[in-house]
Design a protein around this motif. Structure first.
Motif, PDB file in Angstrom:
ATOM      1  N   ASP A  64      19.348  11.722 -22.763  1.00 13.62           N
ATOM      2  CA  ASP A  64      20.741  11.749 -22.131  1.00 13.62           C
ATOM      3  C   ASP A  64      20.535  12.590 -20.795  1.00 13.62           C
ATOM      4  OD1 ASP A  64      20.596  14.347 -23.081  1.00 13.62           O
ATOM      5  OD2 ASP A  64      21.606  13.958 -24.845  1.00 13.62           O
ATOM      6  N   GLU A  65      21.755  12.908 -20.244  1.00 11.42           N
ATOM      7  CA  GLU A  65      21.881  13.624 -19.049  1.00 11.42           C
ATOM      8  C   GLU A  65      21.412  15.107 -19.346  1.00 11.42           C
ATOM      9  OE1 GLU A  65      26.107  14.046 -20.688  1.00 11.42           O
ATOM     10  OE2 GLU A  65      24.429  12.763 -20.757  1.00 11.42           O
ATOM     11  N   THR A  66      21.600  15.707 -20.400  1.00 12.09           N
ATOM     12  CA  THR A  66      21.012  16.925 -20.635  1.00 12.09           C
ATOM     13  C   THR A  66      19.557  17.106 -20.548  1.00 12.09           C
ATOM     14  OG1 THR A  66      23.150  17.413 -22.003  1.00 12.09           O
ATOM     15  CG2 THR A  66      21.160  18.851 -22.474  1.00 12.09           C
ATOM     16  N   ASP A  67      19.088  16.057 -21.289  1.00  8.09           N
ATOM     17  CA  ASP A  67      17.684  15.856 -21.442  1.00  8.09           C
ATOM     18  C   ASP A  67      17.141  15.814 -19.975  1.00  8.09           C
ATOM     19  OD1 ASP A  67      14.925  15.633 -22.582  1.00  8.09           O
ATOM     20  OD2 ASP A  67      15.196  13.372 -22.065  1.00  8.09           O
ATOM     21  N   TYR A  68      17.562  14.960 -19.111  1.00  2.00           N
ATOM     22  CA  TYR A  68      17.282  14.747 -17.752  1.00  2.00           C
ATOM     23  C   TYR A  68      17.466  16.130 -17.059  1.00  2.00           C
ATOM     24  CZ  TYR A  68      17.421  12.719 -12.992  1.00  2.00           C
ATOM     25  OH  TYR A  68      17.222  12.630 -11.670  1.00  2.00           O
ATOM     26  N   ASP A  69      18.389  16.915 -17.074  1.00  2.00           N
ATOM     27  CA  ASP A  69      18.673  18.210 -16.471  1.00  2.00           C
ATOM     28  C   ASP A  69      17.541  19.239 -16.825  1.00  2.00           C
ATOM     29  OD1 ASP A  69      20.846  17.020 -14.869  1.00  2.00           O
ATOM     30  OD2 ASP A  69      22.328  17.755 -16.315  1.00  2.00           O
ATOM     31  N   VAL A  70      17.412  19.219 -18.053  1.00  4.60           N
ATOM     32  CA  VAL A  70      16.404  20.181 -18.596  1.00  4.60           C
ATOM     33  C   VAL A  70      15.044  19.914 -18.088  1.00  4.60           C
ATOM     34  CG1 VAL A  70      15.201  20.932 -20.769  1.00  4.60           C
ATOM     35  CG2 VAL A  70      17.735  20.915 -20.776  1.00  4.60           C
ATOM     36  N   ARG A  71      14.742  18.735 -18.250  1.00  7.66           N
ATOM     37  CA  ARG A  71      13.360  18.228 -17.570  1.00  7.66           C
ATOM     38  C   ARG A  71      13.005  18.509 -16.050  1.00  7.66           C
ATOM     39  NH1 ARG A  71      12.316  12.706 -21.091  1.00  7.66           N
ATOM     40  NH2 ARG A  71      10.324  12.642 -19.932  1.00  7.66           N
ATOM     41  N   ILE A  72      14.142  18.332 -15.333  1.00  4.94           N
ATOM     42  CA  ILE A  72      14.356  18.424 -13.922  1.00  4.94           C
ATOM     43  C   ILE A  72      14.154  20.170 -13.801  1.00  4.94           C
ATOM     44  CG2 ILE A  72      15.413  18.730 -11.790  1.00  4.94           C
ATOM     45  CD1 ILE A  72      14.321  15.968 -12.892  1.00  4.94           C
ATOM     46  N   ARG A  73      14.709  20.919 -14.521  1.00  4.01           N
ATOM     47  CA  ARG A  73      14.627  22.565 -14.245  1.00  4.01           C
ATOM     48  C   ARG A  73      13.234  22.833 -14.818  1.00  4.01           C
ATOM     49  NH1 ARG A  73      19.888  22.586 -16.598  1.00  4.01           N
ATOM     50  NH2 ARG A  73      18.999  23.070 -18.564  1.00  4.01           N
ATOM     51  N   ARG A  74      12.829  22.166 -15.709  1.00  2.39           N
ATOM     52  CA  ARG A  74      11.460  22.413 -16.223  1.00  2.39           C
ATOM     53  C   ARG A  74      10.405  22.386 -14.839  1.00  2.39           C
ATOM     54  NH1 ARG A  74      10.621  19.998 -21.185  1.00  2.39           N
ATOM     55  NH2 ARG A  74      11.970  21.674 -21.980  1.00  2.39           N
ATOM     56  N   LEU A  75      10.513  21.105 -14.266  1.00  2.00           N
ATOM     57  CA  LEU A  75       9.735  20.676 -13.229  1.00  2.00           C
ATOM     58  C   LEU A  75       9.767  21.741 -12.080  1.00  2.00           C
ATOM     59  CD1 LEU A  75      10.059  16.868 -13.063  1.00  2.00           C
ATOM     60  CD2 LEU A  75       7.990  18.122 -13.526  1.00  2.00           C
ATOM     61  N   LEU A  76      10.931  22.165 -11.865  1.00  2.79           N
ATOM     62  CA  LEU A  76      11.116  22.904 -10.654  1.00  2.79           C
ATOM     63  C   LEU A  76      10.507  24.215 -11.135  1.00  2.79           C
ATOM     64  CD1 LEU A  76      14.963  22.186  -9.800  1.00  2.79           C
ATOM     65  CD2 LEU A  76      12.929  21.854  -8.127  1.00  2.79           C
ATOM     66  N   SER A  77      10.653  24.656 -12.534  1.00  2.00           N
ATOM     67  CA  SER A  77      10.305  26.215 -12.729  1.00  2.00           C
ATOM     68  C   SER A  77       8.740  26.455 -12.508  1.00  2.00           C
ATOM     69  CB  SER A  77      10.536  26.450 -14.266  1.00  2.00           C
ATOM     70  OG  SER A  77       9.549  25.732 -14.879  1.00  2.00           O
ATOM     71  N   TRP A 136       0.810  -1.325  -0.020  1.00  8.70           N
ATOM     72  CA  TRP A 136       0.114   0.031   0.100  1.00  8.70           C
ATOM     73  C   TRP A 136       0.752   1.404  -0.023  1.00  8.70           C
ATOM     74  CZ3 TRP A 136      -4.307   1.165  -1.715  1.00  8.70           C
ATOM     75  CH2 TRP A 136      -4.871   2.431  -1.271  1.00  8.70           C
ATOM     76  N   ARG A 137       2.120   1.267   0.532  1.00  7.83           N
ATOM     77  CA  ARG A 137       2.898   2.316   0.555  1.00  7.83           C
ATOM     78  C   ARG A 137       3.331   2.550  -0.903  1.00  7.83           C
ATOM     79  NH1 ARG A 137       8.097   2.021  -0.989  1.00  7.83           N
ATOM     80  NH2 ARG A 137       9.594   3.664  -0.598  1.00  7.83           N
ATOM     81  N   THR A 138       3.336   1.852  -1.909  1.00 14.33           N
ATOM     82  CA  THR A 138       3.523   2.270  -3.108  1.00 14.33           C
ATOM     83  C   THR A 138       2.325   3.144  -3.735  1.00 14.33           C
ATOM     84  OG1 THR A 138       4.670   0.114  -3.812  1.00 14.33           O
ATOM     85  CG2 THR A 138       3.940   1.340  -5.494  1.00 14.33           C
ATOM     86  N   LEU A 139       1.324   2.728  -3.388  1.00 18.63           N
ATOM     87  CA  LEU A 139      -0.267   3.647  -3.819  1.00 18.63           C
ATOM     88  C   LEU A 139       0.104   4.970  -3.064  1.00 18.63           C
ATOM     89  CD1 LEU A 139      -2.052   2.582  -5.994  1.00 18.63           C
ATOM     90  CD2 LEU A 139      -0.731   0.880  -4.827  1.00 18.63           C
ATOM     91  N   VAL A 140       0.592   4.890  -1.912  1.00 18.43           N
ATOM     92  CA  VAL A 140       0.494   6.414  -1.093  1.00 18.43           C
ATOM     93  C   VAL A 140       1.532   7.233  -1.642  1.00 18.43           C
ATOM     94  CG1 VAL A 140       0.955   7.245   1.033  1.00 18.43           C
ATOM     95  CG2 VAL A 140      -0.436   5.068   1.197  1.00 18.43           C
ATOM     96  N   PHE A 141       2.523   6.598  -2.163  1.00 17.62           N
ATOM     97  CA  PHE A 141       3.710   7.383  -2.442  1.00 17.62           C
ATOM     98  C   PHE A 141       3.226   7.968  -3.885  1.00 17.62           C
ATOM     99  CE2 PHE A 141       7.649   7.351   0.009  1.00 17.62           C
ATOM    100  CZ  PHE A 141       7.965   9.026  -0.327  1.00 17.62           C
ATOM    101  N   ASP A 142       2.479   7.250  -4.813  1.00 17.78           N
ATOM    102  CA  ASP A 142       2.043   7.542  -6.308  1.00 17.78           C
ATOM    103  C   ASP A 142       1.335   8.641  -6.138  1.00 17.78           C
ATOM    104  OD1 ASP A 142       2.914   6.975  -8.787  1.00 17.78           O
ATOM    105  OD2 ASP A 142       0.962   5.842  -9.023  1.00 17.78           O
ATOM    106  N   ARG A 143       0.712   9.480  -5.073  1.00 16.09           N
ATOM    107  CA  ARG A 143      -0.152  10.394  -5.115  1.00 16.09           C
ATOM    108  C   ARG A 143       0.697  11.934  -5.304  1.00 16.09           C
ATOM    109  NH1 ARG A 143      -3.816   9.447  -0.018  1.00 16.09           N
ATOM    110  NH2 ARG A 143      -1.917   9.416   0.561  1.00 16.09           N
ATOM    111  N   TRP A 144       1.961  12.004  -5.423  1.00 18.45           N
ATOM    112  CA  TRP A 144       2.877  13.285  -5.235  1.00 18.45           C
ATOM    113  C   TRP A 144       2.867  13.333  -6.647  1.00 18.45           C
ATOM    114  CZ3 TRP A 144       3.423  16.212  -1.211  1.00 18.45           C
ATOM    115  CH2 TRP A 144       3.383  15.499   0.028  1.00 18.45           C
ATOM    116  N   PRO A 145       3.102  14.813  -6.960  1.00 17.50           N
ATOM    117  CA  PRO A 145       3.128  15.405  -8.496  1.00 17.50           C
ATOM    118  C   PRO A 145       4.181  14.563  -9.250  1.00 17.50           C
ATOM    119  CG  PRO A 145       2.994  17.186  -6.998  1.00 17.50           C
ATOM    120  CD  PRO A 145       3.294  15.952  -5.690  1.00 17.50           C
ATOM    121  N   VAL A 146       5.236  14.390  -8.688  1.00 15.43           N
ATOM    122  CA  VAL A 146       6.327  13.703  -9.493  1.00 15.43           C
ATOM    123  C   VAL A 146       6.660  12.475  -8.709  1.00 15.43           C
ATOM    124  CG1 VAL A 146       8.669  13.964 -10.474  1.00 15.43           C
ATOM    125  CG2 VAL A 146       7.300  15.776 -10.070  1.00 15.43           C
TER     126      VAL A 146
END
Length: 364
Positions: free
Chosen positions: A192-205, A173-183
């Motif tokens: 690649d790592e650039t794509d990862y970093d760009v998408r993280i910055r976009r989420l933070l923005s 049930w822990r898995t379902l509880v955690f799955d309710r958060w935005p990310v």
């Protein structure tokens, strides 16, 4: 040898009733007594009825097991001096009369203001495995390759079937509880790592998450250590089961790094299939069928053996084959923590479950 570290989260409960108590700071202070335990090894969590331990960086599974035993004993002893016990379960089995207070930190207070009900219900405890990687480029490629195996690990580690006094029907049930958060959930594939970093910055923005600590994917690139962090596991009843998962996760990351070095393509698995596989794993654990990376249904045991076969060469190279495979066989014979909690519930009711979880925490 690829290094590994493990974090475990525990609940603090009254010894007789099994109800949560907000004594994390007292327990942490009492447990963190040098030279036996350092301050960095015992940490606060979101809610004051939780406490987390973190092993040092380890070269061997023997080191992992020794540190986890030491830390569990330290926290269990400190809890006892303050009239409570630690409980090694992914969720609390009993309904709580009042919400637990949030730990007095800026980010935790901000989370409570943003999502009060989610924070009130965030009484879930996991096990996180950090595996060293040589840089972010490799780390992102590792994520792309291990994501399809996270459901199998989740099924094997299921130890949270109860919530507010009843069986949820889910092994984790822990898995379902955690799955309710935005990310949250299984991480997506990244170019690649650039794509990862760009998408993280976009989420933070967007302002919806305030920092990378709120990337609640079930595996992620650590922003604190040079590691990939696998977070899909419920905290385990026994330390040797935690050691088993440390070995499997390290072997899975080592296998992914070997595939990356060989230029092997990452599995092209549709995100909806991985999500369905994760839901199925959380629902049934090892007591039903699981979904393979290609979308096929199979017996849970066959999926587990498929994982062990996949990481076999890496286990052999690390010298972990005998220990990990014997523990996997025992798991398949005795069942998951969820299975053992349900057996205790059937035989002795909630009191028996509480006894099981407290005994696991205090006598690992």
């Amino acid at each position: 040898m690829t290094t590994v570290g493990v974090e475990e989260e525990y609940m603090l409960v009254e010894p007789v009733t099994g109800r949560l108590v907000a004594r994390a700071e007292k327990v942490r202070s009492a447990a963190g007594l040098a030279p036996f335990v350092t301050a960095r090894e015992i940490q606060s969590e979101l809610l004051q009825a939780q406490i987390e331990v973190a092993t040092p960086v380890c070269d061997s599974l023997e080191e992992v097991g020794g540190h986890l035993l030491r830390l569990r004993h330290a926290v269990a002893g400190a809890a006892e001096t303050h009239g409570c016990r630690i409980m090694a379960g992914g969720t609390p089995p009993l309904r709580q009369a009042l919400p637990m207070p949030v730990t007095d930190q800026v980010r935790y207070r901000a989370m409570q203001q943003q999502a009060p009900q989610l924070v009130a219900e965030q009484m879930v405890n996991g096990m996180h495995v950090h595996v060293a990687v040589p840089g972010r480029r490799v780390a992102v490629q590792v994520l792309n390759r291990i994501r399809v195996w996270l459901p199998v690990l989740t099924a094997m580690a299921a130890n949270s079937p109860l919530w507010e006094g009843h069986d949820t029907g889910f092994a984790s049930w822990r898995t379902l509880v955690f799955d309710r958060w935005p990310v949250s959930g299984v991480p997506p594939c990244f170019i690649d790592e650039t794509d990862y970093d760009v998408r993280i910055r976009r989420l933070l923005s967007t302002g919806v998450i305030s920092d990378t600590g709120q990337l609640y994917w079930q595996a992620r690139v650590s922003e604190t250590y040079p590691t990939v962090e696998v977070r899909c596991l419920d905290v385990q009843l026994r330390t040797d089961e935690a050691v088993m998962f440390a070995g499997l996760v390290r072997a899975l990351v080592d296998t992914a790094m070997s595939e990356t070095a060989a230029g092997q393509e990452a599995p092209d698995t549709a995100p909806e299939l991985v999500d369905v596989a994760m839901w199925q794993a959380a629902r049934y654990g090892l007591s039903g069928e699981l979904i393979l990376p290609g979308g096929e249904r199979c017996r849970a045991g066959d999926a587990v053996y498929g994982l062990v076969e996949h990481v076999g060469p890496a286990l052999e190279a690390a010298g972990d084959t005998r220990e990990v495979t014997s523990l996997v066989h025992r798991l398949l014979q005795q069942g998951t923590g969820a299975d053992r909690q349900r057996q205790a519930l059937a035989e002795g009711g909630l009191d028996a479950v509480i006894d099981l979880l407290i005994e696991a925490g205090g006598m690992p």
